[in-house]
Scaffold this active site. Structure first.
Site, mmCIF file in Angstrom:
data_model
loop_
_atom_site.group_PDB
_atom_site.id
_atom_site.type_symbol
_atom_site.label_atom_id
_atom_site.label_comp_id
_atom_site.label_asym_id
_atom_site.label_seq_id
_atom_site.Cartn_x
_atom_site.Cartn_y
_atom_site.Cartn_z
ATOM 1 N N LYS A 1 -0.313 4.646 4.699
ATOM 2 C CA LYS A 1 -1.161 3.672 5.407
ATOM 3 C C LYS A 1 -0.572 3.370 6.776
ATOM 4 C CE LYS A 1 -3.702 -0.651 4.790
ATOM 5 N NZ LYS A 1 -4.971 -0.001 5.178
ATOM 6 N N HIS B 1 0.834 -1.197 0.000
ATOM 7 C CA HIS B 1 0.000 0.000 0.000
ATOM 8 C C HIS B 1 0.875 1.255 0.000
ATOM 9 C CE1 HIS B 1 -3.146 -2.833 1.215
ATOM 10 N NE2 HIS B 1 -4.012 -1.910 0.831
#
Length: 242
Positions: free
Chosen positions: A135, A131
């Site tokens: 995140k 990600h």
């Protein structure tokens, strides 16, 4: 046409949800962020969509229950205490909680469960996710969702059969364990691969998210589906009738 309330509407997902709601021909009843009171928006909405923070869940669920409003929860990083809150709320309103609202990921989880059920414990399962650098939780909610699917297929408890954060002299891999690896960097919306590694062969099931709009569209579809359903706890599998 339905009216949706967005919890966490100023965040990245909140903005994507606003676009997806309008794209689908629905309307936005309103939105709140940290410090806001969800009571009014719950009353004005046909359904709530929550992609905020775990700390906001208790007050949001309470408002939804008072108003009798269905709620879709896409917030990740939830702990056991949050799951208990959701179970309790589902006794009086329809609640759909998921680690990923993508229709593609929902189907991927179904395939992972099927593969895990068909292949024996001698096939090692590794879940790799990547990600964007911002995140904050790991493994991702989607990675956990895929791990739970694999564990269901195997008929085992995920918490007792997880390997993650390997570093140094870890020893040999435990047979039957489900491994997790989390990568962070750049602006990646979300890449997930489930690797089944057997003797001299591998199967890899992969989903790549190119834009968070896929999650927003799936959330809107699922929230619209939730309207009118009896009280209970639902999943994305129910939306796709898997």
């Amino acid at each position: 046409m339905a009216q949706f309330g967005i919890i966490g509407h100023k965040g990245r997902m909140g903005q994507a949800l606003a676009s997806a709601i309008e794209e689908a021909g629905h309307t936005i009843a309103g939105g709140i962020d940290a410090g806001g009171q969800p009571g009014a928006i719950a009353t004005q909405s046909d359904a709530l969509i929550d992609f905020s923070a775990p700390s906001a869940l208790e007050s949001t669920l309470a408002a939804a229950r008072v108003a009798g409003t269905p709620i879709l929860i896409g917030t990740t990083g939830l702990e056991a205490e949050h799951q208990m809150m959701i179970d309790e709320a589902a006794g009086s309103i329809p609640v759909l909680q998921t680690g990923n609202t993508s229709l593609g990921v929902t189907l991927l989880a179904h395939l992972v469960e099927t593969a895990a059920a068909k292949l024996g414990p001698e096939w090692d399962i590794e879940i790799v996710e990547m990600h964007h650098r911002m995140k904050v939780d790991a493994p991702s909610g989607t990675a956990k969702l895929l791990g739970e699917a694999a564990a269901r297929g195997r008929g085992i408890d995920l918490a007792r059969n997880t390997e993650s954060g390997r570093d140094g002299m870890t020893g040999a891999r435990e047979q039957g364990a489900i491994g997790f690896a989390a990568l962070r960097g750049g602006t990646v919306a979300g890449d997930h691969s489930v690797i089944f590694a057997g003797e001299e062969e591998r199967i890899t099931l992969t989903h790549n998210a190119e834009n968070r709009m896929i999650f927003a569209r799936g959330a809107v579809k699922a929230a619209a589906w939730l309207i009118g359903k009896p009280a209970g706890r639902y999943t994305m599998n129910d939306v796709l009738e898997l």
